[in-house]
Design an enzyme around this catalytic site. Structure first.
Site, PDB file in Angstrom:
ATOM      1  N   HIS A 116       0.683  -1.099  -0.120  1.00 16.09           N
ATOM      2  CA  HIS A 116      -0.016   0.087   0.028  1.00 16.09           C
ATOM      3  C   HIS A 116       0.730   1.168  -0.008  1.00 16.09           C
ATOM      4  O   HIS A 116       0.279   2.480  -0.276  1.00 16.09           O
ATOM      5  CB  HIS A 116      -0.932   0.000   1.107  1.00 16.09           C
ATOM      6  CG  HIS A 116      -0.368   0.382   2.601  1.00 16.09           C
ATOM      7  ND1 HIS A 116      -0.269  -0.761   3.458  1.00 16.09           N
ATOM      8  CD2 HIS A 116      -0.172   1.532   3.214  1.00 16.09           C
ATOM      9  CE1 HIS A 116       0.293  -0.472   4.630  1.00 16.09           C
ATOM     10  NE2 HIS A 116       0.403   1.167   4.186  1.00 16.09           N
ATOM     11  N   ASP A 138       0.110  -7.600   1.239  1.00 11.49           N
ATOM     12  CA  ASP A 138       0.524  -6.150   1.575  1.00 11.49           C
ATOM     13  C   ASP A 138       2.051  -6.082   1.461  1.00 11.49           C
ATOM     14  O   ASP A 138       2.534  -5.896   2.634  1.00 11.49           O
ATOM     15  CB  ASP A 138      -0.136  -5.332   2.649  1.00 11.49           C
ATOM     16  CG  ASP A 138      -0.051  -4.086   2.706  1.00 11.49           C
ATOM     17  OD1 ASP A 138       0.575  -3.479   1.775  1.00 11.49           O
ATOM     18  OD2 ASP A 138      -0.287  -3.563   3.687  1.00 11.49           O
ATOM     19  N   SER A 190       3.827   2.828   8.095  1.00  6.54           N
ATOM     20  CA  SER A 190       3.547   1.802   7.085  1.00  6.54           C
ATOM     21  C   SER A 190       4.867   1.220   6.503  1.00  6.54           C
ATOM     22  O   SER A 190       5.617   2.070   6.038  1.00  6.54           O
ATOM     23  CB  SER A 190       2.635   2.344   6.016  1.00  6.54           C
ATOM     24  OG  SER A 190       1.406   2.339   6.554  1.00  6.54           O
TER      25      SER A 190
END
Length: 268
Positions: free
Chosen positions: A80, A123, A218
């Site tokens: 992502h 992911d 992230s």
């Protein structure tokens, strides 16, 4: 028809009972955080030489993530983060985010082909970089061995690090921070988010003290205290925010060892 209607309503109610998961980079931070990566502690220089600060750019703007050095020419991060990006600035050896030892730019990104933006499955992504020499402040982290591919790591302690946001208004912190977390049983996240988000390729950790990742973290690495191997990639958390006490989900690296090896040649 009445029975069908009841089943549909029941199914909707069951789905609605779970909390919504969002990429960690998009999590609202709240204004009560007093510890950077959410109630963590400052890293000293050289503590996490494998972490890199990533600034992705696209035609629609940019965003920040973390990543980890896994080889002389490879960085591991979340899908992502790379998804929709044109190129990325990679800051190496930084404690202060804007004062790295050096920076590289890359547009060679490999997002997992089965990455799903809806449920954040698969992911994981790779970034090919110019060659990087290793030393005390810039070094790789090792990945799990193939012998560990079926290890669930429940109860193991691990280190998270990053420059995640400290409040709704301040954005990312300038200084690298760490937090020690204990990996939970996946059922903790399953009960919170449901099977739509949690699979055998997920890792989970509870946040009873609001310790963990927040916006900007992230793609960052989760590295075991025992053995210093990266077993997780920061993926998602609760849409209610970093201080919601909701558990957080990571991509389980052991589920992608073949994929990583096939693209990079790296295996243990």
């Amino acid at each position: 028809m009445k029975v069908l209607g009841v089943l549909i309503i029941s199914a909707f109610a069951l789905t609605a009972a779970y909390e919504k998961a969002v990429p960690v980079k998009d999590m609202p931070a709240g204004k009560r955080i007093n510890g950077r990566i959410t109630n963590g502690y400052p890293a000293y220089e050289g503590k996490v030489p494998y972490i890199v600060a990533l600034r992705f750019e696209s035609g629609n703007g940019g965003w920040n993530c973390g990543g980890s050095i896994i080889g002389h020419e490879w960085v591991l991060t979340a899908a992502h983060c790379t998804y929709g990006a044109s190129y990325v600035n990679i800051n190496y050896g930084a404690v202060w985010r804007h004062q790295p030892q050096f920076t590289h730019v890359s547009s060679d990104m490999i997002t997992h082909p089965d990455y799903d933006t809806g449920n954040l499955r698969n992911d994981i992504a790779l970034i090919r970089t110019p060659h990087v020499d290793f030393w005390s402040l810039v070094n790789k982290v090792e990945l799990p061995r193939y012998d560990d591919r079926y290890n669930n790591f429940y109860g193991w302690w691990a280190l998270l690090s990053g420059w995640g946001a400290t409040s709704d208004t301040s954005g990312m912190t300038d200084y690298l921070n760490c937090v020690d977390i204990q990996i939970s049983d996946n059922s903790v996240c399953m009960d919170y988010y449901g099977s739509h988000f949690i699979t055998e390729n997920s890792l989970c950790y509870a946040t009873p003290e609001n310790k963990g990742s927040c916006g900007g973290d992230s793609g960052g690495p989760l590295v075991l205290h025992d053995g210093n191997r990266q077993v997780g990639i920061v993926s998602f958390g609760s849409a209610d925010g970093c201080l919601s006490n909701g558990p957080k989900g990571l991509t389980r690296v052991t589920g992608y060892l073949d994929w990583i090896r096939d693209h990079t040649g790296i295996s243990y």
